[in-house]
Design an enzyme around this catalytic site. Structure first.
Site, PDB file in Angstrom:
ATOM      1  N   ASP A  67      40.006 -98.088 -23.045  1.00 20.30           N
ATOM      2  CA  ASP A  67      39.803 -99.345 -22.317  1.00 20.30           C
ATOM      3  C   ASP A  67      40.717 -99.469 -21.103  1.00 20.30           C
ATOM      4  OD1 ASP A  67      42.098 -99.550 -23.824  1.00 20.30           O
ATOM      5  OD2 ASP A  67      41.484-101.321 -24.956  1.00 20.30           O
ATOM      6  N   ASN A 136      44.504-109.138 -35.598  1.00 24.54           N
ATOM      7  CA  ASN A 136      43.256-109.802 -36.011  1.00 24.54           C
ATOM      8  C   ASN A 136      42.142-108.790 -36.307  1.00 24.54           C
ATOM      9  OD1 ASN A 136      42.605-108.869 -33.486  1.00 24.54           O
ATOM     10  ND2 ASN A 136      42.001-110.845 -32.631  1.00 24.54           N
ATOM     11  N   HIS A 138      41.204-106.358 -34.270  1.00 25.58           N
ATOM     12  CA  HIS A 138      40.493-105.835 -33.095  1.00 25.58           C
ATOM     13  C   HIS A 138      40.769-104.341 -32.912  1.00 25.58           C
ATOM     14  CE1 HIS A 138      43.982-106.975 -30.146  1.00 25.58           C
ATOM     15  NE2 HIS A 138      44.089-105.712 -30.477  1.00 25.58           N
ATOM     16  N   GLU A 143      36.994-107.757 -29.925  1.00 27.08           N
ATOM     17  CA  GLU A 143      37.646-108.831 -30.681  1.00 27.08           C
ATOM     18  C   GLU A 143      36.686-109.357 -31.751  1.00 27.08           C
ATOM     19  OE1 GLU A 143      40.725-109.755 -30.278  1.00 27.08           O
ATOM     20  OE2 GLU A 143      41.217-108.832 -28.340  1.00 27.08           O
TER      21      GLU A 143
HETATM   22  P1  PGA Z   1      49.945-102.616 -30.415  1.00 27.45           P
HETATM   23  O1  PGA Z   1      48.456-103.024 -30.125  1.00 27.45           O
HETATM   24  O2  PGA Z   1      49.919-101.140 -30.626  1.00 27.45           O
HETATM   25  O3  PGA Z   1      50.713-102.995 -29.196  1.00 27.45           O
HETATM   26  O4  PGA Z   1      50.360-103.350 -31.660  1.00 27.45           O
HETATM   27  C1  PGA Z   1      47.477-102.483 -30.957  1.00 27.45           C
HETATM   28  C2  PGA Z   1      46.149-103.045 -30.541  1.00 27.45           C
HETATM   29  O5  PGA Z   1      46.115-104.216 -30.130  1.00 27.45           O
HETATM   30  O6  PGA Z   1      45.159-102.317 -30.623  1.00 27.45           O
END
Ligand code: PGA
Length: 240
Positions: A67, A136, A138, A143
């Site tokens: 992304d 959450n 995602h 999301e």
């Molecule tokens: P993080 O993010 O590695 O900074 O915890 C993970 C994500 O949101 O996919």
């Protein structure tokens, strides 16, 4: 889903790097699907160390990232292109022309999403896809929602994400309001998937994913549709 519980972040990073290194050794021109975020940074450091020690070679490797913010210039130090250069590509013998991130500065985001999807599919999907997981559930910018878009698409950032990221930009107004992201279908086209999760904050999402059912309220649960997924987590993420 295979689960590997590691004692801490360092062990998780080492184990993740071992799996990626194994794919690279078996297939020197492998396609690696890569992720940004804080979670895979330790694993990238392990891969850099293996490369410097002459144990793995990036010369013929291609990478595709999940992304990118939209719109954003690749030179912006908050862009995911910048992150990948800074955390991995600048430190290994990779040909940057073979590293791909959705183009945050494309004129037309929808066209760029279509182009990127077709490009990833034309490669036959990644040989291994590295993932992080949101608190959450995602995955990339997919999301929790009532519906998910399976292919690469433009999506709005949630207010929460914009607020959380405002500290990295000169002002909240400068935080991009959208992102280009692979969909769960694009991600599932990878031949092998590893998903890394550390810290108590990830526990609920990990448990929801490991339940074995599929729900759009936890995009990570879609990984249950794939038959080669390894979950690498530390004890905090596993036990809560
Ligand atoms: P993080 O993010 O590695 O900074 O915890 C993970 C994500 O949101 O996919």
């Amino acid at each position: 889903m295979k689960v590997l519980v590691c004692k801490d972040y360092k062990e998780m990073s080492v184990e993740g790097a071992k799996i990626v290194a194994e794919v690279m050794t078996k297939k020197p021109n492998a396609i690696l699907g890569l992720a940004t975020g804080s979670t895979p940074v330790g694993m990238y450091q392990e891969l850099i160390a293996l490369n410097k020690a002459g144990k793995i070679d990036f010369k013929d490797i291609t990478t595709v990232n999940l992304d990118e913010y939209y719109p954003i210039e690749p030179t912006n130090d908050q862009s995911y292109r910048y992150f990948m250069n800074d955390n991995l590509f600048n430190h290994v013998n990779i040909d940057k022309n073979k590293t791909f991130v959705p183009l945050g500065n494309a004129k037309d985001g929808e066209e760029e999403a279509k182009r990127y999807e077709a490009f990833v599919r034309s490669l036959g999907g990644a040989d291994i896809q590295v993932l992080g997981i949101g608190r959450n559930g995602h995955i990339a910018f997919n999301e929790p929602d009532t519906e998910l878009v399976p292919v690469t698409h433009v999506t709005g950032l949630t207010e929460d994400t914009i607020d959380a990221n405002a500290r990295f930009f000169a002002s909240a107004d400068e935080v991009p309001k959208q992102a280009l992201t692979m969909g769960m279908g694009t991600i599932l086209s990878a031949k092998k998937i590893i998903i890394l999760a550390n810290g108590k904050g990830k526990h609920d999402a990990v448990m929801k994913m490991l339940k074995g059912t599929v729900t759009t309220s936890c995009p990570a649960s879609f990984l249950n549709l794939h038959d080669d997924v390894t979950v690498l987590c530390d004890e905090d993420a596993y036990k809560g």
